[in-house]
Design an enzyme around this catalytic site. Structure first.
Site, PDB file in Angstrom:
ATOM      1  N   ASP B 233       0.819  -1.224   0.000  1.00  0.00           N
ATOM      2  CA  ASP B 233       0.000   0.000   0.000  1.00  0.00           C
ATOM      3  C   ASP B 233       0.848   1.266   0.000  1.00  0.00           C
ATOM      4  O   ASP B 233       0.408   2.324   0.455  1.00  0.00           O
ATOM      5  CB  ASP B 233      -0.951   0.037   1.210  1.00  0.00           C
ATOM      6  CG  ASP B 233      -1.960  -1.098   1.179  1.00  0.00           C
ATOM      7  OD1 ASP B 233      -2.252  -1.589   0.070  1.00  0.00           O
ATOM      8  OD2 ASP B 233      -2.462  -1.471   2.241  1.00  0.00           O
ATOM      9  N   ASP B 234       2.066   1.181  -0.471  1.00  0.00           N
ATOM     10  CA  ASP B 234       2.943   2.343  -0.396  1.00  0.00           C
ATOM     11  C   ASP B 234       3.440   2.804  -1.765  1.00  0.00           C
ATOM     12  O   ASP B 234       4.274   3.697  -1.868  1.00  0.00           O
ATOM     13  CB  ASP B 234       4.140   2.025   0.517  1.00  0.00           C
ATOM     14  CG  ASP B 234       4.874   3.281   0.910  1.00  0.00           C
ATOM     15  OD1 ASP B 234       4.203   4.228   1.357  1.00  0.00           O
ATOM     16  OD2 ASP B 234       6.111   3.330   0.749  1.00  0.00           O
TER      17      ASP B 234
END
Lengths: 289, 289, 289, 289
Positions: B233-234
């Protein structure tokens, strides 16, 4: 000016709550203007906001007997385990504004107050900077300079509390105040300190959220108004809004765009609080529309 | 169908970049349809997207000599330290879709593909569930069931990579796939795996973001499409959007509202990628509009 | 303060426009900060905005020779059939604000001006009411009361034009002025009078748009900023925005919600005009971002 | 599946309406899940939606006696001049979809129906084109081709009405049907035909609204879902939404962006109708949330 009463209720959910409250209002002749309920089925909680006229519409008719209603409602509320607040909209809460050197939020609030959007008294402005002095003078509000340093925080907060008490303040609005209030200070004003944080919480808590948003490369920036609790940036959220940005926007563009968001979400939160539209429970809010 | 060429460039900023690129295009007779530049002054980087016609507008005129341009541009790009990609819009990238049992995103992508919104080939669907089979059949796309467990992950990913290689896949779209890809897998498709996360990143990373959003009491929910990198999620954010919710909305309402957000942000990201509108740099994207 | 030059161009589209303009800038040593083009293929028109530094970045380096560039560019522009405007961002346009008794827009513009968001001089406020006097005094701007009646319109407009000329005004902003300007007046300021209309144009032109919106039962209200032309509410649209309403909102709620929209769309239009981001063509605008 | 009852009421406003309705529900043991009221003070009208459980929560407890409630409520409603509808949410309304060759809206509705978002039966699809046949087959819905020409309109409408009657249709959804229904047709389904118009009504009524929007140079495009009345594009608005566009967007871009808007506003309107959330009055709607 509105001449109404507002009753806010929260209690464990059970059958008949609407019937019993509305039945009592009907019995005592209330002309209801707005009524709204919410039931949180997960937690088994009931919330209600009801607003009714205090004076009869045909002039000459006797007004609504608010004291009599209160006397009759009190035992009912006790029986049903209700927490409640009853207030006449004609009574304007006394509000203090805190700010720093950034004046966009406080200038917006003062303007809305002057033009009648915010139904309150604003007798006091506190700031650890001097920039707000001219604005305070223009609007005729007392301004007290309350500098704060790490060493003097406790004494400064005591002075602030004394000033608030001296002015009979019921609501504190942190209009980009930029100082963290101690839990001890906060405990004096439960659900009565409203802050604006310049991010879409819970993203980018803490300092310099626009820098963090730029660093992360988000495509929307946000602002959040919330009640202040002992834990930083973690209180019940009242309102949030966002604006679209692009790769073209540098940090200073985010700051500029964000100012408009901050003004909007803070002024809405203050207006809703003053209109007795907000109920806190757990770490959340019910905002009746 | 568009018959154009798109050139994407990023390089250190310096004087004359626009002049030299547009000068070469002019010299070779390009009819430019769109040209857009972006300069990140903070980091001293230059980005450019230019699109031009390949066939002469008056029929009969000879088309643009793309190979000749490429031969002339290559040394210029080397001189100026440019990273670049040149592609003909007529060449449709080959895309694989990954999904779980939640089909709203993949159904939306397939529908948009069928109706011509997405200029690509979709020869392959992979899922660790069986629910997508009927949809795959309706759209005439090969579906391979690739179950994954903690123990079999490495073997399953190898099988997935083989299937992707076998189908000549250039872009992987995780349409609510719900499984975490290993860094090793991700390294095969740098800036070529697009995921949708059902929150407004960086808020609520990880599992069950709608539950977390409900728990926190936010007033807006969001969805984010991004390129997948080794860190969960980065990756670089491509697109985000939000929808307003209220105290009335329970988790299942957030999930339902969120489905529409997810569809929108994922389909936009895929379309922009296919239209060669996106440049990654650091952990961010430039999305030319 | 920015020390840049901005060149705005529109002309018939043809090959090589970007190359020739950027080539000349490169040749003369310009360090381009932003460059944006737009081509309207339907009408065969080309639009360009380019901004570059005037002073060399390393202090001591000689600045950009703007007069020299202008001398070189003039024949090129003539050859290519260009309409163009070249301006130094350090030169702040002179702006007059017109208002009525509704002060929310003018108060917002003055605040943004004071805090540096609007790069202009504001030497003059005109109103057919007196309410703005206090605000004008606070911001130190000359206020002239210019009453208008149906009988005196021609004379009043002449006086207004004289005041504008006397103050060297280049842009007129109608901040909820509520009077219709005659075509003769408008002809003095082509694409240089910005108005805000309190509806989502072209819906609800004319008077009392919030009443009309409430009557029609729309679910969103809007506001529109546009250049004023001889035909009422029909000039080129610069910016629009909307806010969601519900059946609960009465006309006075629409008016209150609308004030925030009006402030936003008007202030954006003025800022973009001052930043030389807007090109008018036909009855439309190109707004470079 | 929800096992609840929904009561919708509108009537002239008077004191005690909430008390009398909620009192009767309490008396008969209803467990209220949602209750919402709205009072239009201008017109003196009262609106109410209340939803309660039909089966006792603790299993084994007898369910709510809906017939008994109806028998008791009927005389009360008559006394208070109420129009009302009482329905069990388990009863799924029968819906027909009309479409043209543009399938984005009908494809979206069918997908939402299949996945349970729309609590209805869809036994019938009518179209004056053939494109929808494959989709109808995939979802197992009867498709009838009903060609319409100016000469055959009356006969075609009669055939449509017969098909609707034969399938027991209660709600007609025009999913980009593109044909104008005659007032005679419309009169058979008062407040039971939902249309989507591809503009922000009342702007751009009639044909080719995206072309008109592009022509006018608006900065936002919209879509509107509404009940169909005898007058074209003038029925009560249920939902509207907008999307930002720019000078870069050509008509085909507006059409593509608009498809997503149309899907959203139409599907919301259908869902709210099926959830018995909408009350029409005059030419407006109350949409309970």
């Amino acid at each position: 000016m509105k001449d109404t009463a507002v009753l806010l209720i929260d209690c464990p959910d059970r059958k008949g709550l609407v019937a019993r409250v509305s039945g009592l209002l009907y019995e005592r002749g209330a002309n209801i203007l707005h009524a709204d309920q919410h039931i949180d089925h997960e937690q088994g909680l009931f919330f209600m906001r009801v607003e009714w006229e205090l004076n009869g519409v045909p002039s000459g008719e006797a007004g609504f007997d608010l004291d009599g209603f209160k006397a009759a409602f009190t035992p009912l509320a006790a029986e049903l385990g209700m927490r409640w607040r009853l207030s006449a909209s004609a009574r304007r809460p006394r509000v203090a504004l805190f700010c720093s050197q950034y004046l966009h939020c406080i200038a917006d609030l003062l303007y809305r107050w002057r033009t009648g959007e915010l139904a309150c008294e604003i007798p006091l402005i506190l700031s650890n900077h001097h920039e707000v002095a001219e604005l305070a003078a223009f609007y005729g509000v007392d301004f007290e300079h309350t500098p704060v340093t790490a060493e003097t925080r406790a004494a400064a907060e005591q002075r602030q509390l004394d000033l608030l008490a001296g002015h009979g303040i019921e609501l504190v609005v942190l209009a980009r105040y930029m100082q963290i209030l101690s839990p001890a200070f906060v405990s004096h004003y439960p659900a009565a300190i409203i802050n604006v944080h310049h991010s879409f919480l819970p993203a980018f808590t803490g300092a310099r959220p626009y820098h963090a948003a730029h660093e992360r490369g988000v495509k929307l920036i946000g602002a959040t108004s919330h009640y202040v609790t002992a834990e930083l940036d973690d209180g019940p959220i009242i309102e949030q809004d966002v604006a679209r940005i692009s790769h073209r926007d540098q940090v200073e563009d985010l700051v500029a765009r964000g100012r408009d968001l901050e003004r909007m979400v803070l002024s809405r939160a203050v207006r809703w609080h003053l209109d007795r539209r907000i109920l806190c429970y757990g770490n959340k809010t019910v905002v009746f529309d």
